[in-house]
Design a protein around this motif. Structure first.
Motif, PDB file in Angstrom:
ATOM      1  N   UNK A 146       0.846  -1.201   0.000  1.00  0.00           N
ATOM      2  CA  UNK A 146       0.000   0.000   0.000  1.00  0.00           C
ATOM      3  C   UNK A 146       0.884   1.255   0.000  1.00  0.00           C
ATOM      4  N   UNK A 147       1.943   1.204   0.814  1.00  0.00           N
ATOM      5  CA  UNK A 147       2.880   2.336   0.876  1.00  0.00           C
ATOM      6  C   UNK A 147       3.508   2.590  -0.486  1.00  0.00           C
ATOM      7  N   UNK A 148       3.901   1.519  -1.156  1.00  0.00           N
ATOM      8  CA  UNK A 148       4.529   1.672  -2.473  1.00  0.00           C
ATOM      9  C   UNK A 148       3.547   2.308  -3.462  1.00  0.00           C
ATOM     10  N   UNK A 149       2.297   1.829  -3.436  1.00  0.00           N
ATOM     11  CA  UNK A 149       1.287   2.413  -4.337  1.00  0.00           C
ATOM     12  C   UNK A 149       1.077   3.890  -4.008  1.00  0.00           C
ATOM     13  N   UNK A 150       1.102   4.217  -2.710  1.00  0.00           N
ATOM     14  CA  UNK A 150       0.872   5.613  -2.328  1.00  0.00           C
ATOM     15  C   UNK A 150       2.031   6.525  -2.710  1.00  0.00           C
ATOM     16  N   UNK A 151       3.214   5.933  -2.879  1.00  0.00           N
ATOM     17  CA  UNK A 151       4.373   6.732  -3.292  1.00  0.00           C
ATOM     18  C   UNK A 151       4.222   7.242  -4.724  1.00  0.00           C
ATOM     19  N   UNK A 152       3.282   6.652  -5.498  1.00  0.00           N
ATOM     20  CA  UNK A 152       3.076   7.144  -6.865  1.00  0.00           C
ATOM     21  C   UNK A 152       2.129   8.347  -6.868  1.00  0.00           C
ATOM     22  N   UNK A 153       1.851   8.875  -5.706  1.00  0.00           N
ATOM     23  CA  UNK A 153       1.004  10.079  -5.541  1.00  0.00           C
ATOM     24  C   UNK A 153      -0.353   9.924  -6.214  1.00  0.00           C
ATOM     25  N   UNK A 154      -1.075   8.837  -5.899  1.00  0.00           N
ATOM     26  CA  UNK A 154      -2.354   8.627  -6.590  1.00  0.00           C
ATOM     27  C   UNK A 154      -3.483   9.473  -5.987  1.00  0.00           C
ATOM     28  N   UNK A 155      -4.530   9.641  -6.797  1.00  0.00           N
ATOM     29  CA  UNK A 155      -5.776  10.209  -6.266  1.00  0.00           C
ATOM     30  C   UNK A 155      -6.781   9.089  -6.025  1.00  0.00           C
ATOM     31  N   UNK A 156      -6.580   7.987  -6.776  1.00  0.00           N
ATOM     32  CA  UNK A 156      -7.432   6.804  -6.588  1.00  0.00           C
ATOM     33  C   UNK A 156      -6.521   5.604  -6.338  1.00  0.00           C
ATOM     34  N   UNK A 157      -6.804   4.898  -5.250  1.00  0.00           N
ATOM     35  CA  UNK A 157      -6.035   3.698  -4.911  1.00  0.00           C
ATOM     36  C   UNK A 157      -6.950   2.484  -5.079  1.00  0.00           C
ATOM     37  N   UNK A 158      -6.514   1.523  -5.910  1.00  0.00           N
ATOM     38  CA  UNK A 158      -7.338   0.318  -6.110  1.00  0.00           C
ATOM     39  C   UNK A 158      -6.622  -0.856  -5.432  1.00  0.00           C
ATOM     40  N   UNK A 159      -7.391  -1.643  -4.695  1.00  0.00           N
ATOM     41  CA  UNK A 159      -6.785  -2.783  -3.994  1.00  0.00           C
ATOM     42  C   UNK A 159      -7.573  -4.048  -4.305  1.00  0.00           C
ATOM     43  N   UNK A 160      -6.843  -5.084  -4.731  1.00  0.00           N
ATOM     44  CA  UNK A 160      -7.493  -6.347  -5.083  1.00  0.00           C
ATOM     45  C   UNK A 160      -7.303  -7.355  -3.943  1.00  0.00           C
ATOM     46  N   UNK A 161      -8.349  -7.566  -3.188  1.00  0.00           N
ATOM     47  CA  UNK A 161      -8.371  -8.503  -2.065  1.00  0.00           C
ATOM     48  C   UNK A 161      -7.163  -8.371  -1.132  1.00  0.00           C
ATOM     49  N   UNK A 162      -6.975  -7.186  -0.552  1.00  0.00           N
ATOM     50  CA  UNK A 162      -5.795  -6.998   0.301  1.00  0.00           C
ATOM     51  C   UNK A 162      -5.794  -7.845   1.560  1.00  0.00           C
ATOM     52  N   UNK A 163      -6.965  -8.304   1.995  1.00  0.00           N
ATOM     53  CA  UNK A 163      -6.993  -9.054   3.267  1.00  0.00           C
ATOM     54  C   UNK A 163      -6.713 -10.537   3.077  1.00  0.00           C
TER      55      UNK A 163
END
Ligand code: ATP
Length: 359
Positions: A146-163
């Motif tokens: 999640x941290x890595x995805x957030x480093x791309x400075x997104x406005x929308x974060x999509x997560x596929x079955x993170x749990x």
């Protein structure tokens, strides 16, 4: 704002998504619920620009059409995907993974600010910045993803079955973290099988069934909808998270029951999900199907074949169940004999001899 309109996806002749429309606004969490194979991952892949199928329709990010763009260009529009299985570089350190996330042009100039933001959200990641990711726990690795995805400075974060694969405690932490991420103003599109916890943090939800959106509502309304409760939050859903030890602790003696229990505890994701293909129109009086019916073949025969393939002779004159019980008894007798002989031996002698063996 992410806006998907009239999306169709085909893999050859197979229609994976049909006339699907959804939207995600900044600062909201939207959850997509659906059975295995409903098309959830396909939707995220189509938005992210890495779907192998034929995609048609309209996908816009802040008014800019993105359908047909390569995935690295889509990242530049402010969409980040945490794929199923996390997609992190397990042999690199936490810090290197985070820095790789900052590769898109839009993120390079705000790298330090983003690191600071991640520091506030996940202090553990900064404390462990030099740790190699594969040595971290599942929950920590999910945080890295999640941290890595957030480093791309997104406005929308999509997560596929993170749990997926996380313990109940880590799941709780994950969903708490996602709530915190939302507070930073990001829109989150979440594909989840953990309906209870995802609806608890979401604003809205869509039910995806057989490639189509069947229902959309506020998360709180979905959570209290009797049909949703039955399909996603009911007794069946509870059984999908049942630990394997509980399954095997039942006093089963019939080989069919033992095999069925083993199949249940080792079942792949497809089989362990409690929602049947026609999830939203559950049949009240659906007859309970036996393990034989579910498999389309006799479990007793399967057990017999497995026994003979394992090199153990099957006595064709003795009924299979009897044969199975005899084998169980003889194995138990062997274990008892081994335990009795081990109790007779002084522990120290045993340890010394093993040191000697090493020498
Ligand atoms: P799960 O919860 O099991 O991950 P899902 O809802 O994410 O399921 P998808 O992975 O999107 O479902 O798959 C939707 C349908 O498309 C399935 O029937 C699947 O077999 C099919 N499919 C997915 N990817 C491909 C592919 N690359 N080629 C052919 N068919 C595919």
């Amino acid at each position: 704002m992410l806006e998907v309109r009239n999306l169709f996806v085909r893999y050859g002749q197979h229609r994976a998504l049909e006339d699907l429309s959804i939207h995600v606004a900044p600062g909201e969490i939207v959850v997509i619920l659906g059975a295995n194979g409903a098309g959830k991952s396909t939707l995220l892949k189509a938005i992210g620009g890495n779907c192998e199928g034929q995609v048609e329709g309209s996908i816009e990010m802040d008014g800019q059409p993105i359908l047909g763009l390569p995935s690295h260009k889509i990242v530049e529009t402010g969409i980040a995907l945490v794929p199923e299985g996390r997609g992190i570089f397990a042999d690199l350190s936490v810090y290197d993974n985070l820095m790789l996330g900052a590769y898109p042009k839009r993120a390079r100039d705000v790298k330090e600010e983003n690191l600071e933001r991640i520091h506030e959200l996940f202090p553990k990641l900064i404390e462990r910045r030099h740790q190699i990711v594969r040595t971290m726990s599942g929950g920590e690795q999910q945080m890295v993803a999640i941290g890595r995805a957030m480093m791309s400075a997104p406005n929308i974060l999509m997560l596929d079955e993170p749990s997926l694969g996380l313990s109940p405690l880590l799941c709780k932490e994950l969903f708490r973290n996602l709530s915190e991420v939302r507070k930073t103003g990001l829109g989150i599109l979440l594909v989840e099988q953990n309906a209870k916890q995802s609806l608890a943090i979401a604003d809205r939800g869509y039910l995806l069934e057989n490639a189509k959106i069947m229902h959309e509502d506020k998360a709180a309304s979905l959570a209290s909808d009797p049909m949703v409760q039955k399909a996603y939050l009911g007794a069946g859903a509870a059984s999908s998270s049942k630990p394997a030890s509980k399954v095997s602790s039942k006093p089963e003696t019939n080989p069919s029951d033992i095999a069925a229990a083993a199949l249940e505890s080792f079942a792949p994701k497809e089989a362990s999900f409690a929602v049947p293909p026609s999830i939203y129109i559950p049949s009240k009086n659906a007859p309970t199907r036996s393990a034989d019916e579910l498999l389309g073949q006799s479990v007793t025969d399967l057990v017999a074949r497995a026994t003979s393939q394992a090199g153990e002779p099957t006595n064709i004159d003795v009924p299979i169940a009897q044969n199975h019980n005899d084998r169980l008894k003889s194995v138990l007798a062997e274990i008892e004999a081994a335990a009795a002989s081990a109790r007779g031996r002084p522990a120290r002698t045993k340890r010394r001899s093993s040191y000697r063996n090493k020498e």
